[in-house]
Design an enzyme around this catalytic site. Sequence first.
Site, short mmCIF file in Angstrom:
data_model
loop_
_atom_site.label_atom_id
_atom_site.label_comp_id
_atom_site.label_asym_id
_atom_site.label_seq_id
_atom_site.Cartn_x
_atom_site.Cartn_y
_atom_site.Cartn_z
N CYS A 169 0.80 -1.23 0.00
CA CYS A 169 0.00 0.00 0.00
C CYS A 169 0.83 1.28 0.00
O CYS A 169 0.29 2.36 -0.24
CB CYS A 169 -0.93 0.01 1.22
SG CYS A 169 -2.14 -1.32 1.22
N HIS A 248 11.87 1.07 6.42
CA HIS A 248 11.65 -0.34 6.08
C HIS A 248 12.14 -1.21 7.23
O HIS A 248 13.32 -1.19 7.57
CB HIS A 248 12.39 -0.70 4.80
CG HIS A 248 11.86 -1.91 4.11
ND1 HIS A 248 11.67 -3.11 4.74
CD2 HIS A 248 11.46 -2.10 2.82
CE1 HIS A 248 11.19 -3.99 3.89
NE2 HIS A 248 11.05 -3.42 2.72
N HIS A 340 -2.24 20.15 6.45
CA HIS A 340 -3.18 19.09 6.06
C HIS A 340 -2.50 17.73 6.17
O HIS A 340 -1.31 17.60 5.87
CB HIS A 340 -3.68 19.31 4.63
CG HIS A 340 -4.19 20.68 4.36
ND1 HIS A 340 -5.43 21.12 4.76
CD2 HIS A 340 -3.60 21.73 3.73
CE1 HIS A 340 -5.59 22.37 4.38
NE2 HIS A 340 -4.50 22.77 3.76
N HIS A 344 -3.18 7.28 4.92
CA HIS A 344 -3.54 6.04 4.23
C HIS A 344 -4.81 5.46 4.85
O HIS A 344 -4.92 5.35 6.07
CB HIS A 344 -2.39 5.04 4.34
CG HIS A 344 -2.74 3.66 3.87
ND1 HIS A 344 -3.28 3.41 2.63
CD2 HIS A 344 -2.62 2.45 4.48
CE1 HIS A 344 -3.48 2.11 2.50
NE2 HIS A 344 -3.08 1.52 3.60
N HIS A 373 -14.87 5.49 3.63
CA HIS A 373 -16.32 5.24 3.54
C HIS A 373 -16.77 5.14 2.08
O HIS A 373 -17.54 4.24 1.72
CB HIS A 373 -17.08 6.38 4.23
CG HIS A 373 -18.56 6.25 4.13
ND1 HIS A 373 -19.28 5.33 4.87
CD2 HIS A 373 -19.48 6.92 3.39
CE1 HIS A 373 -20.57 5.45 4.58
NE2 HIS A 373 -20.71 6.40 3.68
N ASN A 377 -10.35 0.82 0.99
CA ASN A 377 -8.89 0.79 0.94
C ASN A 377 -8.48 0.43 -0.49
O ASN A 377 -8.59 -0.72 -0.91
CB ASN A 377 -8.34 -0.23 1.93
CG ASN A 377 -6.82 -0.31 1.92
OD1 ASN A 377 -6.15 0.31 1.11
ND2 ASN A 377 -6.26 -1.07 2.85
#
Length: 467
Positions: A169, A248, A340, A344, A373, A377
């Site tokens: 992702c 990572h 802002h 994710h 909503h 995802n």
Amino acid sequence: MVFFLTILSSIPILYIFYIVLNFLDTKRHQHCYLLDYQLYKPSDNQKLSTEFSGEIIKRAKNLGLNEYKFLLKAIVSSGIGEETYAPKMVFEGREENPSHEDALEEMDELFEYTIERLLRRTGVSPSDIDVLVVNISMLACVPSLSGRIINKYKMREDVKTYNLCGMGCSASLISLNIIESVFKSKKNQVAMLVTSESLTPNWYVGNDKSMILSNCLFRTGGCAMILTNKPSLAHKCMLKLKCLVRTHHGAKDESYRCCIQTEDEYGRMGFHLGKSLPKAATRAFVENLKRVAPKILPIRELLRFGILSMIMKMVQSGQRKSAGLGFARPVINFKAGVDHFCLHTGGKAVIDAVAQSLSLSEYDVEPARMTLHRFGNTSASSVWYVLGYMEAKKRLKKGDKLFMISFGAGFKCNSCMWEVIRDLEGVENVWKECNIEDYPPQTLANPFLEKYGWIQDEDIETFKIPE
């Protein structure tokens, strides 16, 4: 003679002047600008309604009583609405045996929708593209998907291509990092980045709870964008990349195995989401924040946090309880340097955890909640839907700082800071097609809760299970 000596004496000055000008010109070309982007909005006949979601669960042949209960409870608490999108093969009842052509068709529809609109709106021709980066984590094909795009749009023979798989992702920020690196070595470049996920061949049809959960969260989506380091295009661009930090934790076995594509005990392929995932995500998130904070926060905030942390250590070293003295653990205020937050949409729990860690308000996390909503995802493209929501709501003004945070298998946490170059009005934004004026609704209805919320441990058996 005097004239000749004068010329000789001026050569070092001219040389230094040339070096300075060359340095400034090089720095000017190393900036990474987002010219424009296009989000993917599948057709309405691919929407997963409440009723149809129930039908998908019912027709799954390998689920037992406990798996039905688990799935229904998961989807009730997911934070996902009933307007998200799924691949066509799900609506055709072929999720157990999709073909390779089904997966390629899913990608072609994404490419046609996003790339063609993006090129038309920006006026950029396929022949103008110098760099192409495609990240689709769970689909590898030959020729590659980047090659497929080149063939479809007849791009130049010398276009530089990068095709990323398995990055999860957070892949779009990894792709962005590749483009940023290219821009630092080459002038006047135009890059295209395409980010999405292939759900068609990755719909899990087994009964392992850790793997069927992905069916509840992941939805069809994607984004294509054009980036450049051309100074002549800077005034037309939307955002300017200020910094990007990648973390990572793949060296830790627990982190590496918490999100992994694997087979269940019956050999059915799926995506395992382990119980150690929250812990791994927290570790990677904290490490990433430590590295990115000095790059994006003002000195005054770093000093404030440093002084309070020093006082706390002094109190603790004196073996005095901070609670008794009214001391609280110091928290760094990221809002001191960020306007802002583009989070994710990994799930409701992910958004809640990040919001709590950064002390964000409901206004700050509204774009992420609404994206979850409305679109679910969508993997690596999710942060761009969050950006689209902010743009459609006209929140982004010139000079604003926007912080993007993404998580991914590995385990990885990547983040970056953007500066808004001009006021953004959300022209031709998919959120406008979703009636952005209706968001956020006064009451965020949960259709799955209304339909299946009554299901409890003792009455799950009343749910109709297929013969």
